[in-house]
Design an enzyme around this catalytic site. Structure first.
Site, PDB file in Angstrom:
ATOM      1  N   CYS A 182       0.870  -1.181   0.000  1.00 36.35           N
ATOM      2  CA  CYS A 182       0.000   0.000   0.000  1.00 36.35           C
ATOM      3  C   CYS A 182       0.901   1.224   0.000  1.00 36.35           C
ATOM      4  CB  CYS A 182      -1.018  -0.010   1.134  1.00 36.35           C
ATOM      5  SG  CYS A 182      -0.340   0.072   2.790  1.00 36.35           S
ATOM      6  N   CYS A 187      -4.579  -0.667  -1.983  1.00 39.27           N
ATOM      7  CA  CYS A 187      -4.913   0.761  -1.875  1.00 39.27           C
ATOM      8  C   CYS A 187      -6.292   1.026  -2.471  1.00 39.27           C
ATOM      9  CB  CYS A 187      -3.906   1.626  -2.593  1.00 39.27           C
ATOM     10  SG  CYS A 187      -2.501   0.803  -3.233  1.00 39.27           S
ATOM     11  N   CYS A 226      -1.582   4.219  -6.079  1.00 35.12           N
ATOM     12  CA  CYS A 226      -1.344   2.798  -5.822  1.00 35.12           C
ATOM     13  C   CYS A 226      -0.093   2.388  -6.591  1.00 35.12           C
ATOM     14  CB  CYS A 226      -2.557   1.985  -6.268  1.00 35.12           C
ATOM     15  SG  CYS A 226      -2.731   0.460  -5.373  1.00 35.12           S
TER      16      CYS A 226
END
Length: 149
Positions: free
Chosen positions: A9, A83, A91
């Protein structure tokens, strides 16, 4: 032989850490699990708290960037981004010879409201990540079973 899985993430401070904690419980016999972020942030205290509520201790976890030697020096069979691109979040795209997947979850650090409201929302994100990880692990286990001679 275990496959390497990397959860990614933005800051490695919440979602990827939760996924990294859940996968060994669901299928630690199949996978070695890692997590990282585009850049290392600070662990989200609400995430640490809500994970502790269900028996997962992230109090010693720390955020790692993708460039960290323990992350960058491995080959991954699966790279899973977690994400929320729908929220305009950056992302990461992680080069890999393995399989890429994307699971969209809200960022706990972007939650608003009172502490109790943010804690409740963080619990919902935690539970969604756990459910997704468990279903994914069960599907990978079934694939291996079907492929076994």
């Amino acid at each position: 032989m275990k496959d390497n899985v990397l959860f990614v993430c933005v800051h490695n401070s919440a979602r990827s850490q939760m996924a990294e904690a859940f996968l060994p419980a669901a299928a630690g016999d199949l996978f070695d699990v890692f997590s990282a972020g585009i850049e290392a942030g600070a662990m989200n205290r609400l995430v640490v708290d809500v994970m502790a509520e269900i028996g997962f201790d992230l109090s010693r976890a720390y955020a790692k960037p993708l460039s960290a030697p323990e992350i960058a020096g491995r080959a991954y069979r699966y790279v899973i981004t977690v994400c929320a691109e729908s929220d305009g979040e950056r992302c990461p795209v992680v080069p890999t010879q393995g399989r890429r997947e994307h699971w969209s979850f809200p960022d706990p650090s972007a939650l608003t409201g009172t502490i109790d409201e943010r804690r409740a929302q963080t619990r919902r994100i935690r539970d969604a990540i756990r459910d997704t990880v468990e279903a994914w692990a069960a599907a990978r286990r079934a694939e291996r079973t079907r492929a076994a001679p």
